[in-house]
Design a protein around this motif. Structure first.
Motif, PDB file in Angstrom:
ATOM      1  N   ALA A 270       0.824  -1.208   0.000  1.00 25.11           N
ATOM      2  CA  ALA A 270       0.000   0.000   0.000  1.00 25.11           C
ATOM      3  C   ALA A 270       0.862   1.263   0.000  1.00 25.11           C
ATOM      4  N   LEU A 271       2.006   1.223   0.684  1.00 17.98           N
ATOM      5  CA  LEU A 271       2.874   2.390   0.785  1.00 17.98           C
ATOM      6  C   LEU A 271       3.401   2.824  -0.580  1.00 17.98           C
TER       7      LEU A 271
ATOM      8  N   LEU B 198      -3.364  14.947 -12.450  1.00 16.64           N
ATOM      9  CA  LEU B 198      -4.751  15.118 -12.023  1.00 16.64           C
ATOM     10  C   LEU B 198      -5.286  13.868 -11.323  1.00 16.64           C
ATOM     11  N   GLY B 199      -5.072  12.722 -11.952  1.00 20.23           N
ATOM     12  CA  GLY B 199      -5.596  11.484 -11.378  1.00 20.23           C
ATOM     13  C   GLY B 199      -4.915  11.113 -10.083  1.00 20.23           C
ATOM     14  N   GLY B 200      -3.596  11.295 -10.015  1.00 17.29           N
ATOM     15  CA  GLY B 200      -2.873  10.945  -8.801  1.00 17.29           C
ATOM     16  C   GLY B 200      -3.335  11.762  -7.608  1.00 17.29           C
ATOM     17  N   VAL B 201      -3.499  13.060  -7.792  1.00 16.73           N
ATOM     18  CA  VAL B 201      -3.961  13.930  -6.705  1.00 16.73           C
ATOM     19  C   VAL B 201      -5.396  13.577  -6.308  1.00 16.73           C
ATOM     20  N   PHE B 202      -6.256  13.339  -7.296  1.00 15.44           N
ATOM     21  CA  PHE B 202      -7.655  12.984  -7.020  1.00 15.44           C
ATOM     22  C   PHE B 202      -7.755  11.722  -6.175  1.00 15.44           C
ATOM     23  N   LEU B 203      -7.004  10.695  -6.541  1.00 17.63           N
ATOM     24  CA  LEU B 203      -7.087   9.422  -5.814  1.00 17.63           C
ATOM     25  C   LEU B 203      -6.576   9.567  -4.387  1.00 17.63           C
TER      26      LEU B 203
ATOM     27  N   ASP C 164      -6.973   0.741   0.316  1.00 22.01           N
ATOM     28  CA  ASP C 164      -8.362   0.456  -0.029  1.00 22.01           C
ATOM     29  C   ASP C 164      -8.460  -0.072  -1.453  1.00 22.01           C
ATOM     30  N   VAL C 165      -9.520  -0.822  -1.706  1.00 19.60           N
ATOM     31  CA  VAL C 165      -9.709  -1.405  -3.040  1.00 19.60           C
ATOM     32  C   VAL C 165      -9.815  -0.303  -4.089  1.00 19.60           C
ATOM     33  N   GLU C 166     -10.546   0.764  -3.775  1.00 21.93           N
ATOM     34  CA  GLU C 166     -10.717   1.861  -4.739  1.00 21.93           C
ATOM     35  C   GLU C 166      -9.374   2.535  -5.046  1.00 21.93           C
ATOM     36  N   PHE C 167      -8.536   2.631  -4.037  1.00 19.99           N
ATOM     37  CA  PHE C 167      -7.211   3.222  -4.206  1.00 19.99           C
ATOM     38  C   PHE C 167      -6.364   2.353  -5.128  1.00 19.99           C
TER      39      PHE C 167
END
Length: 462
Positions: A200-201, A252-257, A265-268
């Motif tokens: 996860a890290l 954009l996507g990296g900051v949003f997530l 988390d699964v969504e992450f």
């Protein structure tokens, strides 16, 4: 014909670039020493000749970190130097010193603490203090060099603006990946530990970092294509637009997530996987297609055909395309996954090898022998293709990743043949990698000034 070339700076930036280049070459030496252990552990028949304990996983951790993380980011530091204006400060050499100490500690960490390998993705780790100290110092040095390169950007000529924009976006994404790892560390749930913790890290920042490698790969593709005398239909303005679009998913996507999900988390996990899967080729795919005619046309009149550069471009484009296609075929946790990322990783490595061959004489060293350079590229690129196909075949047969010896389940001759092809391709690629280091070593020593004075001449050049 549109031109994409970068000039080689003089003075401090040039000396600093040589230092980062030598750190990159050091990483390949260290990675090559441990890869022999890995090949023995995964090749049928040979593995039975030697007793095997836990050394395979430890060797794999060090090999991956040196051959991917240290090698790629050292080249990023090298390229960052090409963006520098003339400086009197020594901050850049401080970042190089930190990164070098870190890389050496990573290499020897198995002998400086407990042997506790964790096979997480992107940055596999050893659970000892020496390894984490080395990793921290190396990433601090690389991050410092990336920031230094962005803040001290030189004035670009017309033919350099597109490539320097691609370089700066790649370096900025590198800083974002480091911020992602720090953010994940600070927001990690307290109940996550062990392998899941490290997975996860490094998951978010590891995915973001792939966009840095892709941006820099596209920079090198355009540079090599121009140096090879190819006819490039892509205009600098379009290239700038593509570099911008290529960076957008990571930025954009990296900051949003990170703002919406918790690491682990699964969504992450799924979000970052899809971010790279569908956004990683935004710039590389159209640029790669635009460069295909370069391989089919003769170089500009009056220029001798630089075969190693064209071969580099061909192998890098081929491996990147194959790796990308295999990525969409992944099902389950088997060796199809390393087949995918080996194609992508080797694509970047081949491009960097060809670029180094091209730049060695421009940094003050002897030009590599043309014939030996071609042989080296065929051995490394061709062996890697066999390795990738062997892993893909093995994945179809259900062989699991990150296993060795009897754990691979090679109970049928077909499975043994598939992994045998993997081992054979890997062995050929290792020979090609060794030859690359030999060619670079001879180029450094065999300059007009002779012997060890070559390095001093290059470092003193102004």
């Amino acid at each position: 014909m549109n031109s994409f070339l970068l000039s080689i700076p003089s003075g401090m930036p040039r000396r600093l670039a040589i230092g980062w280049l030598f750190l990159a070459l050091y990483s390949l030496v260290g990675a090559g020493l441990v890869v022999v252990l890995i090949l023995i552990a995964r090749t049928p028949f040979i593995l039975n000749l030697l007793p095997w304990t836990g050394s395979f996983r430890t060797a794999l951790v060090i090999h991956v970190d040196l051959s991917v993380l240290v090698w790629f980011l050292s080249i990023a530091g090298f390229l960052a130097c090409l963006n520098l204006r003339e400086q009197k400060g020594w901050f850049g050499f401080g970042t190089l010193l930190l990164a070098t100490i870190g890389a050496v500690l990573i290499t020897f960490s198995p002998f400086l603490g407990v042997d506790a390998p964790f096979m997480n993705n992107y940055v596999p780790v050893l659970g000892n203090n020496a390894f984490f100290l080395g990793l921290g110092l190396f990433l601090t040095g690389v991050g410092g060099m990336a920031g230094f390169g962005i803040l001290n950007s030189r004035v670009a000529s017309t033919g350099e603006r597109a490539l320097l924009w691609g370089l700066k976006t790649g370096l900025f994404i590198l800083l974002l990946s480091l911020a992602s790892w720090l953010w994940s560390y600070l927001t990690m749930p307290a109940n996550v530990d062990g392998l899941l913790y490290y997975e996860a890290l490094f998951w978010g920042g590891g995915h973001i970092l792939q966009f840095t490698h892709t941006q820099l790969l596209v920079v090198v593709w355009l540079w090599l294509a121009t140096a090879a005398g190819g006819h490039i239909s892509l205009t600098p303005r379009v290239a700038v637009l593509l570099f911008t679009l290529g960076a957008a998913p990571a930025l954009l996507g990296g900051v949003f997530l990170h703002l919406n999900y918790i690491p682990g988390d699964v969504e992450f996990q799924v979000g970052f996987a899809n971010l790279m899967k569908y956004g990683g080729g935004v710039a590389a795919l159209p640029v790669g297609l635009a460069l295909l005619p370069t391989l089919l046309t003769r170089p500009s009149s009056g220029e001798q055909e630089p075969t190693p550069l064209r071969l580099t471009l061909f192998l890098s484009l081929l491996l990147f395309g194959i790796g990308g296609v295999i990525g969409f075929l992944i099902k389950g946790i088997n060796v199809t996954i390393p087949s995918h990322y080996h194609g992508s990783i080797v694509s970047v490595t081949v491009a960097y090898m060809g670029l180094i061959f091209y730049l060695l004489p421009r940094l003050g060293f002897q030009a590599p022998n043309r014939r030996w350079a071609v042989w080296q590229l065929w051995l490394y690129g061709g062996g890697s293709l066999l390795h990738v196909f062997g892993l893909a075949w093995s994945g179809v047969l259900g062989i699991q990743r990150k296993t060795a010896g009897e754990a691979q389940g090679l109970e049928t001759m077909v499975k043994k043949m598939a992994m045998g092809l993997t081992g054979l391709g890997g062995l050929i690629a290792v020979i090609g990698g060794i030859l690359f280091l030999i060619i670079c070593y001879r180029a450094v020593r065999s300059t007009k000034s002779g012997g060890g004075a070559a390095l001093l001449d290059a470092l003193r050049a102004k």
